[in-house]
Design an enzyme around this catalytic site. Structure first.
Site, PDB file in Angstrom:
ATOM      1  N   GLN A 234       0.769  -1.250   0.000  1.00 18.61           N
ATOM      2  CA  GLN A 234       0.000   0.000   0.000  1.00 18.61           C
ATOM      3  C   GLN A 234       0.806   1.310   0.000  1.00 18.61           C
ATOM      4  O   GLN A 234       0.456   2.254  -0.712  1.00 18.61           O
ATOM      5  CB  GLN A 234      -0.956   0.011   1.214  1.00 18.61           C
ATOM      6  CG  GLN A 234      -1.854   1.212   1.199  1.00 18.61           C
ATOM      7  CD  GLN A 234      -2.820   1.327   2.352  1.00 18.61           C
ATOM      8  OE1 GLN A 234      -3.417   2.355   2.534  1.00 18.61           O
ATOM      9  NE2 GLN A 234      -3.000   0.283   3.133  1.00 18.61           N
TER      10      GLN A 234
ATOM     11  N   GLU B  47       1.173  -1.255   8.267  1.00 21.98           N
ATOM     12  CA  GLU B  47       0.388  -0.095   8.702  1.00 21.98           C
ATOM     13  C   GLU B  47       0.282   0.074  10.228  1.00 21.98           C
ATOM     14  O   GLU B  47       0.671   1.091  10.794  1.00 21.98           O
ATOM     15  CB  GLU B  47      -1.028  -0.225   8.106  1.00 21.98           C
ATOM     16  CG  GLU B  47      -2.046   0.750   8.632  1.00 21.98           C
ATOM     17  CD  GLU B  47      -1.780   2.186   8.217  1.00 21.98           C
ATOM     18  OE1 GLU B  47      -1.483   2.428   7.058  1.00 21.98           O
ATOM     19  OE2 GLU B  47      -1.873   3.070   9.084  1.00 21.98           O
TER      20      GLU B  47
ATOM     21  N   GLY C 119      -7.785  20.463  18.772  1.00 22.14           N
ATOM     22  CA  GLY C 119      -7.413  21.872  18.635  1.00 22.14           C
ATOM     23  C   GLY C 119      -7.895  22.709  19.802  1.00 22.14           C
ATOM     24  O   GLY C 119      -8.248  22.187  20.861  1.00 22.14           O
ATOM     25  N   GLY C 120      -7.924  24.008  19.597  1.00 20.73           N
ATOM     26  CA  GLY C 120      -8.272  24.929  20.670  1.00 20.73           C
ATOM     27  C   GLY C 120      -9.764  25.134  20.873  1.00 20.73           C
ATOM     28  O   GLY C 120     -10.185  25.835  21.793  1.00 20.73           O
TER      29      GLY C 120
ATOM     30  N   ASP D  71       0.585   3.767   5.956  1.00 21.30           N
ATOM     31  CA  ASP D  71       0.859   3.398   4.565  1.00 21.30           C
ATOM     32  C   ASP D  71       0.576   4.555   3.610  1.00 21.30           C
ATOM     33  O   ASP D  71       1.473   5.113   3.001  1.00 21.30           O
ATOM     34  CB  ASP D  71      -0.030   2.216   4.166  1.00 21.30           C
ATOM     35  CG  ASP D  71       0.555   0.901   4.627  1.00 21.30           C
ATOM     36  OD1 ASP D  71       1.767   0.833   4.856  1.00 21.30           O
ATOM     37  OD2 ASP D  71      -0.202  -0.071   4.763  1.00 21.30           O
TER      38      ASP D  71
HETATM   39  N1  CAO Z   1      11.738 -10.263  -9.342  1.00 20.13           N
HETATM   40  C1  CAO Z   1      12.407 -11.037  -8.467  1.00 20.13           C
HETATM   41  N2  CAO Z   1      12.315 -10.888  -7.127  1.00 20.13           N
HETATM   42  C2  CAO Z   1      11.505  -9.902  -6.692  1.00 20.13           C
HETATM   43  C3  CAO Z   1      10.764  -9.079  -7.534  1.00 20.13           C
HETATM   44  C4  CAO Z   1      10.920  -9.288  -8.928  1.00 20.13           C
HETATM   45  N3  CAO Z   1      10.286  -8.553  -9.814  1.00 20.13           N
HETATM   46  N4  CAO Z   1      10.046  -8.208  -6.785  1.00 20.13           N
HETATM   47  C5  CAO Z   1      10.312  -8.510  -5.507  1.00 20.13           C
HETATM   48  N5  CAO Z   1      11.189  -9.516  -5.435  1.00 20.13           N
HETATM   49  C6  CAO Z   1      11.767 -10.116  -4.248  1.00 20.13           C
HETATM   50  C7  CAO Z   1      12.681  -9.188  -3.488  1.00 20.13           C
HETATM   51  O1  CAO Z   1      13.913  -9.102  -4.122  1.00 20.13           O
HETATM   52  C8  CAO Z   1      12.716  -9.835  -2.131  1.00 20.13           C
HETATM   53  O2  CAO Z   1      13.630 -10.897  -2.182  1.00 20.13           O
HETATM   54  P1  CAO Z   1      14.802 -11.144  -1.088  1.00 20.13           P
HETATM   55  O3  CAO Z   1      14.203 -10.941   0.264  1.00 20.13           O
HETATM   56  O4  CAO Z   1      15.195 -12.559  -1.357  1.00 20.13           O
HETATM   57  O5  CAO Z   1      15.880 -10.191  -1.339  1.00 20.13           O
HETATM   58  C9  CAO Z   1      11.350 -10.473  -2.023  1.00 20.13           C
HETATM   59  O6  CAO Z   1      10.752 -10.373  -3.319  1.00 20.13           O
HETATM   60  C10 CAO Z   1      10.359  -9.928  -1.042  1.00 20.13           C
HETATM   61  O7  CAO Z   1      10.465  -8.551  -0.810  1.00 20.13           O
HETATM   62  P2  CAO Z   1      10.008  -7.977   0.606  1.00 20.13           P
HETATM   63  O8  CAO Z   1      10.910  -8.507   1.663  1.00 20.13           O
HETATM   64  O9  CAO Z   1       9.911  -6.521   0.460  1.00 20.13           O
HETATM   65  O10 CAO Z   1       8.540  -8.557   0.783  1.00 20.13           O
HETATM   66  P3  CAO Z   1       7.835  -9.199   2.079  1.00 20.13           P
HETATM   67  O11 CAO Z   1       6.529  -9.681   1.589  1.00 20.13           O
HETATM   68  O12 CAO Z   1       8.678 -10.183   2.785  1.00 20.13           O
HETATM   69  O13 CAO Z   1       7.641  -7.950   3.076  1.00 20.13           O
HETATM   70  C11 CAO Z   1       6.814  -5.771   3.691  1.00 20.13           C
HETATM   71  C12 CAO Z   1       6.603  -7.041   2.856  1.00 20.13           C
HETATM   72  C13 CAO Z   1       5.768  -4.778   3.286  1.00 20.13           C
HETATM   73  C14 CAO Z   1       6.683  -6.110   5.176  1.00 20.13           C
HETATM   74  C15 CAO Z   1       8.241  -5.214   3.408  1.00 20.13           C
HETATM   75  O14 CAO Z   1       8.364  -5.051   2.031  1.00 20.13           O
HETATM   76  C16 CAO Z   1       8.535  -3.905   4.106  1.00 20.13           C
HETATM   77  O15 CAO Z   1       8.782  -3.857   5.315  1.00 20.13           O
HETATM   78  N6  CAO Z   1       8.569  -2.820   3.338  1.00 20.13           N
HETATM   79  C17 CAO Z   1       8.949  -1.495   3.845  1.00 20.13           C
HETATM   80  C18 CAO Z   1       7.877  -0.872   4.658  1.00 20.13           C
HETATM   81  C19 CAO Z   1       6.571  -0.779   3.924  1.00 20.13           C
HETATM   82  O16 CAO Z   1       6.446  -0.216   2.866  1.00 20.13           O
HETATM   83  N7  CAO Z   1       5.538  -1.310   4.563  1.00 20.13           N
HETATM   84  C20 CAO Z   1       4.197  -1.037   4.104  1.00 20.13           C
HETATM   85  C21 CAO Z   1       3.598  -2.184   3.503  1.00 20.13           C
HETATM   86  S1  CAO Z   1       1.925  -1.796   3.206  1.00 20.13           S
HETATM   87  O17 CAO Z   1       1.155  -2.205   4.615  1.00 20.13           O
END
Ligand code: CAO
Length: 475
Positions: A66, A188, A296-297, A217
């Site tokens: 998001q 979030e 607020g106030g 988010d």
């Molecule tokens: N081709 C190949 N690999 C890909 C890819 C693509 N096109 N797109 C993504 N990937 C891979 C990434 O390289 C990553 O791999 P590695 O961990 O092996 O390096 C993997 O997909 C997963 O990425 P991620 O760790 O970001 O995803 P997740 O589902 O484990 O975590 C989230 C999700 C949201 C917790 C994490 O991305 C995060 O903390 N983001 C930052 C904060 C944020 O934006 N949070 C808000 C989310 S909305 O509520």
């Protein structure tokens, strides 16, 4: 001697060039005056027909879920060409989350990815990286919200990207900024809790509460969009890109700043605008949860309206704004409160807010929230009905302004989305449906990146843009 001559010749050339450039500067200064700070002459095209605000900006969109998608969708609405890179066969995880229509992209996805183009690329495939390199060279901004370190693990470090395209802006959402939690994944509600929103939301007697507004988010996505636009503006002067980082904790805190204000006020005495002050409940060391007290106030509260027993949203937010206190007293039938020492001044009213709002509620319970809104507004008294999502979805005025937009989707049919809440008088919002997974892969490979038909065929067989063949993998 010859050398001296040569040197003198060189010097005079340099002087001539310096004079020329000085003339240029003078010319620029005078044209600056004529055209207004060096900007082009004002367009003669009618407003709304001079292109979109971010036309010409191309975004390499590596966002998911998001926070990041909120940012890039807004940039797309403003006219940027947003190319969303997704993993072949899988895509953004939200395509399949909270699905309401079988085999169609979820509303979670469709409402956050409108007006974008989708290309599937496996970034861990050598050919995929080759395509990404081309994209990096042609895009202005790379936006991502992967977990900390994921972009680097793909090989797309700042140094790498910056070397390929020194003008590239690399914008990231992370959960936390540098510090003890910088490596943590964040969603979030974690951000709402770490940013001070949850501890200050809810009722005093209850636990901390998260809010339905996605301030962690979507809120951080909005902050990031501002950072990107600022970096694009600075790039006009410097010619170079920069990194933009928005931590969700910081974004939430920025939106909760009034509570940090109150934390500092606590040192100087109780927070008199909180009901608990009037109720004689002592304050602790930190800002308490204020229920529906106004931040607020001008004290405010949520009041019951006609039908509240059966309708969970039959309520009105009412603000006892000081300048209209006399009007409030007249409308609710308490004219003597205008001069009574217990009620006549804002200071005198503060310890009696429970009593005052109780009395106003007796009055609002006799009418619907819309009748109350009409009546109080006639007297310039600030208030607002508690609108349900159903009422918002059906609201004609929100449709007219383009804040709520209906779009058509090839697999799910028509759906409502939130359009651009920021209205620009010369840049109409470009609100369109979200793309199917990889819908624009070939289009982008050929038209944006210049791959030939035979090269595209080769890329397809390489496995860089297609989902791994499960049957082959199993064999
Ligand atoms: N081709 C190949 N690999 C890909 C890819 C693509 N096109 N797109 C993504 N990937 C891979 C990434 O390289 C990553 O791999 P590695 O961990 O092996 O390096 C993997 O997909 C997963 O990425 P991620 O760790 O970001 O995803 P997740 O589902 O484990 O975590 C989230 C999700 C949201 C917790 C994490 O991305 C995060 O903390 N983001 C930052 C904060 C944020 O934006 N949070 C808000 C989310 S909305 O509520």
């Amino acid at each position: 001697m010859a050398n001296k001559k040569q040197k003198n010749g060189k010097k005079s050339k340099v002087r001539a060039a310096a004079k020329k450039s000085a003339r240029k500067v003078v010319k620029l200064a005078s044209s600056t005056k004529a055209n207004g700070n060096g900007l082009p002459k004002p367009s003669s095209k009618p407003y709304g027909q001079a292109g979109l605000a971010l036309q010409g900006v191309r975004i390499l969109d590596f966002t998911h879920v998001q926070s990041g998608p909120t940012c890039t969708q807004l940039l797309a609405y403003m006219g940027a060409d947003v190319i969303k890179v997704e993993r072949p066969g899988a895509g953004d995880i939200t395509r399949g989350q909270l699905r309401d229509v079988p085999n169609a992209d979820s509303l979670y996805f469709t409402m956050l990815n409108g007006t974008k183009r989708s290309i599937t690329i496996d970034s861990k495939h050598p050919k995929g990286m080759e395509i990404l390199n081309r994209l990096i060279k042609t895009c202005d901004v790379l936006v991502e919200n992967f977990a900390p370190g994921a972009l680097d693990r793909m090989g797309l470090t700042w140094d790498y990207v910056h070397k390929l395209n020194p003008r590239m802006i690399v914008a990231s959402v992370k959960g936390f900024g540098p510090g003890p939690y910088e490596d943590c994944k964040v969603y979030e509600n974690v951000a709402q809790c770490a940013g001070g929103a949850a501890s200050t939301t809810g009722f005093r007697e209850g636990p901390p509460l998260v809010t339905g507004a996605q301030i962690g988010d979507s809120g951080t996505g909005l902050h990031l969009a501002l950072g990107i636009v600022s970096a694009l503006y600075q790039r006009i002067r410097t010619g170079r890109g920069q990194r933009v980082l928005c931590a969700m904790q910081d974004g939430v805190l920025n939106l909760t700043r009034v509570k940090l204000r109150d934390q500092q006020r606590l040192k100087h005495g109780p927070l008199t605008e909180f009901r608990q002050y009037g109720e004689g409940v002592p304050f602790g060391v930190a800002v308490p949860r204020g229920g529906n007290d106004s931040g607020g106030g001008q004290p405010g509260w949520i009041l019951k309206c006609k039908g509240w027993e059966n309708d969970p949203d039959a309520y009105l937010y009412f603000i006892t704004q000081a300048p209209v206190w006399n009007e409030i007293c007249d409308v609710i039938g308490e004219p003597e409160w205008k001069t009574h020492p217990d009620f006549a001044t804002p200071k005198a009213r503060l310890p009696r807010l429970t009593q005052i709002f109780g009395r106003i509620e007796q009055f609002t319970k006799t009418m619907t929230k819309f009748e109350a809104m009409d009546l109080f507004n006639k007297h310039d008294i600030p208030c607002g009905p508690i609108l349900s999502m159903k009422e918002i979805a059906d609201d004609e005025s929100l449709r007219t302004t383009g804040t709520v937009v209906e779009v058509d989707h090839p697999t799910r049919g028509k759906y409502l989305t939130v359009g651009n809440p920021i209205k620009l008088s010369d840049s109409p919002a470009d609100v369109r449906r979200s793309p199917l997974l990889g819908e624009h892969t070939e289009e982008i490979l050929s038209k944006v990146l210049g791959y030939s038909a035979s090269q595209i065929a080769e890329i397809k067989t390489s496995g860089a843009i297609t989902a791994p063949d499960k049957s082959k993998a199993a064999a």
